[in-house]
Design a protein around this motif. Structure first.
Motif, PDB file in Angstrom:
ATOM      1  N   LEU A 136       0.715  -1.128  -0.103  1.00  0.00           N
ATOM      2  CA  LEU A 136      -0.006   0.006   0.079  1.00  0.00           C
ATOM      3  C   LEU A 136       1.096   1.325  -0.020  1.00  0.00           C
ATOM      4  O   LEU A 136       0.212   2.339  -0.260  1.00  0.00           O
ATOM      5  CB  LEU A 136      -0.873  -0.244   1.322  1.00  0.00           C
ATOM      6  N   VAL A 137       2.092   1.009   0.345  1.00  0.00           N
ATOM      7  CA  VAL A 137       3.162   2.326   0.283  1.00  0.00           C
ATOM      8  C   VAL A 137       4.467   1.931  -0.321  1.00  0.00           C
ATOM      9  O   VAL A 137       4.846   0.693  -0.413  1.00  0.00           O
ATOM     10  CB  VAL A 137       3.207   2.897   2.040  1.00  0.00           C
ATOM     11  N   ASP A 138       5.067   2.868  -0.597  1.00  0.00           N
ATOM     12  CA  ASP A 138       6.616   2.640  -0.941  1.00  0.00           C
ATOM     13  C   ASP A 138       7.635   3.392   0.009  1.00  0.00           C
ATOM     14  O   ASP A 138       7.095   4.797   0.442  1.00  0.00           O
ATOM     15  CB  ASP A 138       6.976   3.232  -2.212  1.00  0.00           C
ATOM     16  N   VAL A 139       8.535   3.063   0.401  1.00  0.00           N
ATOM     17  CA  VAL A 139       9.468   3.683   1.320  1.00  0.00           C
ATOM     18  C   VAL A 139      10.697   4.124   0.469  1.00  0.00           C
ATOM     19  O   VAL A 139      11.256   3.448  -0.291  1.00  0.00           O
ATOM     20  CB  VAL A 139      10.001   2.769   2.474  1.00  0.00           C
ATOM     21  N   VAL A 140      10.602   5.519   0.314  1.00  0.00           N
ATOM     22  CA  VAL A 140      11.905   6.130  -0.435  1.00  0.00           C
ATOM     23  C   VAL A 140      12.646   6.910   0.462  1.00  0.00           C
ATOM     24  O   VAL A 140      12.205   7.954   0.946  1.00  0.00           O
ATOM     25  CB  VAL A 140      11.257   6.850  -1.429  1.00  0.00           C
ATOM     26  N   GLY A 141      13.938   6.501   0.869  1.00  0.00           N
ATOM     27  CA  GLY A 141      14.846   7.061   1.784  1.00  0.00           C
ATOM     28  C   GLY A 141      14.023   7.473   2.853  1.00  0.00           C
ATOM     29  O   GLY A 141      13.701   6.420   3.798  1.00  0.00           O
ATOM     30  N   SER A 142      13.778   8.586   3.610  1.00  0.00           N
ATOM     31  CA  SER A 142      13.315   8.625   4.928  1.00  0.00           C
ATOM     32  C   SER A 142      11.779   8.996   5.024  1.00  0.00           C
ATOM     33  O   SER A 142      11.157   9.474   5.866  1.00  0.00           O
ATOM     34  CB  SER A 142      14.008  10.017   5.828  1.00  0.00           C
ATOM     35  N   GLY A 143      11.278   8.950   3.606  1.00  0.00           N
ATOM     36  CA  GLY A 143       9.785   9.235   3.665  1.00  0.00           C
ATOM     37  C   GLY A 143       8.838   7.931   3.202  1.00  0.00           C
ATOM     38  O   GLY A 143       9.504   6.944   2.752  1.00  0.00           O
ATOM     39  N   VAL A 144       7.592   8.013   3.303  1.00  0.00           N
ATOM     40  CA  VAL A 144       6.742   6.997   2.842  1.00  0.00           C
ATOM     41  C   VAL A 144       5.758   7.788   1.879  1.00  0.00           C
ATOM     42  O   VAL A 144       5.265   8.836   2.213  1.00  0.00           O
ATOM     43  CB  VAL A 144       5.899   6.508   4.070  1.00  0.00           C
ATOM     44  N   ARG A 145       5.553   6.986   0.740  1.00  0.00           N
ATOM     45  CA  ARG A 145       4.565   7.377  -0.246  1.00  0.00           C
ATOM     46  C   ARG A 145       3.387   6.290  -0.461  1.00  0.00           C
ATOM     47  O   ARG A 145       3.754   5.338  -0.532  1.00  0.00           O
ATOM     48  CB  ARG A 145       5.265   7.720  -1.594  1.00  0.00           C
ATOM     49  N   ALA A 146       1.990   6.618  -0.500  1.00  0.00           N
ATOM     50  CA  ALA A 146       1.131   5.916  -0.558  1.00  0.00           C
ATOM     51  C   ALA A 146       0.781   5.566  -2.124  1.00  0.00           C
ATOM     52  O   ALA A 146       1.132   6.425  -2.796  1.00  0.00           O
ATOM     53  CB  ALA A 146      -0.371   6.709  -0.139  1.00  0.00           C
ATOM     54  N   ARG A 147       0.652   4.295  -2.352  1.00  0.00           N
ATOM     55  CA  ARG A 147       0.277   3.826  -3.656  1.00  0.00           C
ATOM     56  C   ARG A 147      -0.977   4.036  -4.259  1.00  0.00           C
ATOM     57  O   ARG A 147      -1.536   4.323  -5.361  1.00  0.00           O
ATOM     58  CB  ARG A 147       0.494   2.323  -3.775  1.00  0.00           C
ATOM     59  N   VAL A 148      -1.769   4.119  -3.119  1.00  0.00           N
ATOM     60  CA  VAL A 148      -3.107   4.574  -3.650  1.00  0.00           C
ATOM     61  C   VAL A 148      -3.890   5.349  -2.475  1.00  0.00           C
ATOM     62  O   VAL A 148      -3.142   5.638  -1.468  1.00  0.00           O
ATOM     63  CB  VAL A 148      -4.250   3.154  -3.454  1.00  0.00           C
ATOM     64  N   SER A 149      -5.217   5.824  -2.648  1.00  0.00           N
ATOM     65  CA  SER A 149      -5.952   6.666  -1.879  1.00  0.00           C
ATOM     66  C   SER A 149      -6.654   5.806  -0.892  1.00  0.00           C
ATOM     67  O   SER A 149      -7.110   4.926  -1.642  1.00  0.00           O
ATOM     68  CB  SER A 149      -6.668   7.746  -2.399  1.00  0.00           C
ATOM     69  N   ILE A 150      -6.590   6.066   0.492  1.00  0.00           N
ATOM     70  CA  ILE A 150      -7.563   5.094   1.221  1.00  0.00           C
ATOM     71  C   ILE A 150      -8.319   6.072   2.159  1.00  0.00           C
ATOM     72  O   ILE A 150      -7.838   6.810   2.902  1.00  0.00           O
ATOM     73  CB  ILE A 150      -6.764   3.992   2.242  1.00  0.00           C
ATOM     74  N   LEU A 151      -9.408   6.296   1.911  1.00  0.00           N
ATOM     75  CA  LEU A 151     -10.451   7.187   2.178  1.00  0.00           C
ATOM     76  C   LEU A 151     -11.364   6.611   3.353  1.00  0.00           C
ATOM     77  O   LEU A 151     -12.018   5.715   2.954  1.00  0.00           O
ATOM     78  CB  LEU A 151     -11.299   7.709   1.073  1.00  0.00           C
ATOM     79  N   PRO A 152     -11.412   7.433   4.561  1.00  0.00           N
ATOM     80  CA  PRO A 152     -12.434   6.951   5.323  1.00  0.00           C
ATOM     81  C   PRO A 152     -14.036   7.246   4.946  1.00  0.00           C
ATOM     82  O   PRO A 152     -14.414   8.421   4.397  1.00  0.00           O
ATOM     83  CB  PRO A 152     -12.359   8.226   6.698  1.00  0.00           C
ATOM     84  N   LEU A 153     -14.887   6.327   4.903  1.00  0.00           N
ATOM     85  CA  LEU A 153     -16.213   6.215   4.509  1.00  0.00           C
ATOM     86  C   LEU A 153     -17.163   5.686   5.402  1.00  0.00           C
ATOM     87  O   LEU A 153     -17.224   4.501   5.431  1.00  0.00           O
ATOM     88  CB  LEU A 153     -16.266   5.599   3.241  1.00  0.00           C
ATOM     89  N   GLY A 154     -17.833   6.547   6.299  1.00  0.00           N
ATOM     90  CA  GLY A 154     -18.919   5.797   7.327  1.00  0.00           C
ATOM     91  C   GLY A 154     -18.018   4.965   8.002  1.00  0.00           C
ATOM     92  O   GLY A 154     -16.863   4.904   8.504  1.00  0.00           O
TER      93      GLY A 154
END
Length: 212
Positions: free
Chosen positions: A76-94
Motif C-alpha cells: 500500500l506504500v513505498d518507502v523512499v529514503g526517509s519518507g513514505v509514499r502511498a500507492r493508492v488513496s484510502i479514504l474514510p467512508l462511514g
C-alpha cells in the motif's frame, strides 16, 4: 479477522476516520475533498499522518507512519529514503475504508476516481429496510456497498474495470465487509440469470460519458 481487516481497524483507530477527516479537512464528504485539500494542508503530525499520506497524497516521514510494516507488506506504500509514499488513496467512508486511485494518478490509466456527489445521492437515497440480496451494477470501488453495508445480507457488485474491482476487493477486506461478491461484468451481462431474478434491490450509478 483477516490480516487486512485487522490492518483496516488499526488504520481507522489511528486516524483514518470520518471524524478525524472532518476536523482536518473541513468535511468528511469525499466528493468535496478535491477542492478543499489545497486549503487544508497543515504540518504533518502523528494524529494527521495517515490523512496526509492516504488522503492528501503527501510524502510522510517514516517515523510518523503507524502500521508501516503492514502497509509495506500489503504493498500500500513505498518507502523512499526517509519518507513514505502511498500507492493508492484510502479514504474514510462511514464505517468503512474506500480505496481509489490517488488524485495525481496518470489519466492514461483506467483511473478509479474518487466518488462524486452522484455517488452520495444514490447511496443515501436507498431505503433503510434490510434486503436479502442487493445487486450493484457499475460499482466502481464499491462506494455504495461500503457506505451502506448493512442494507443487505448478500451484495453482488459488478464492474467492467478490473482495476476498480481490485480496489473494491481491497476496500472490502480493509473494512471487514465479507458479504460482498465482486463480479467482472459490463453492467448485468456477466451476472447469472438466477441471481438477477432474485435480487430485491438493484442499483446503478451510471457513468457520464465525456462529451465528444
Amino acid at each position: 479477522m483477516t490480516p487486512l481487516a485487522t490492518l483496516g481497524s488499526r488504520l481507522r483507530y489511528t486516524g483514518l476516520s470520518p471524524r478525524a477527516l472532518a476536523a482536518w479537512a473541513g468535511s468528511d464528504r469525499l466528493s468535496a475533498l478535491p477542492s478543499l485539500l489545497p486549503h487544508a494542508r497543515r504540518p504533518i503530525t502523528p494524529a494527521s499522518a495517515l490523512l496526509a499520506l492516504f488522503v492528501a497524497g503527501d510524502d510522510v516521514p517514516i517515523e510518523q507512519v503507524p502500521a508501516l510494516d503492514d502497509l509495506h507488506l500489503h504493498q500500500l506504500v513505498d518507502v523512499v529514503g526517509s519518507g513514505v509514499r502511498a500507492r493508492v488513496s484510502i479514504l474514510p467512508l462511514g464505517p468503512s475504508l474506500l480505496v481509489c486511485d490517488r488524485l495525481d494518478t496518470d489519466d492514461s490509466l483506467d483511473v478509479v476516481c474518487w466518488p462524486d456527489d452522484s455517488s452520495y445521492h444514490l447511496a443515501l437515497s436507498l431505503p433503510v429496510a434490510r434486503h436479502a440480496r442487493w445487486l450493484d451494477l457499475g460499482c466502481g470501488s464499491a462506494f455504495a456497498a461500503l457506505l451502506r453495508p448493512e442494507l443487505a445480507t448478500t451484495i453482488t457488485a459488478t464492474d467492467v474495470n478490473p482495476r476498480a474491482l481490485g480496489y473494491a476487493s481491497l476496500g472490502c477486506e480493509l473494512s471487514g465487509v465479507a458479504h460482498v461478491a465482486l463480479v467482472t461484468s459490463d453492467l448485468a451481462d456477466g451476472v447469472p440469470i438466477d441471481l438477477r431474478a432474485s435480487c430485491d434491490l438493484v442499483t446503478c450509478n451510471a457513468p457520464i460519458p465525456e462529451p465528444d
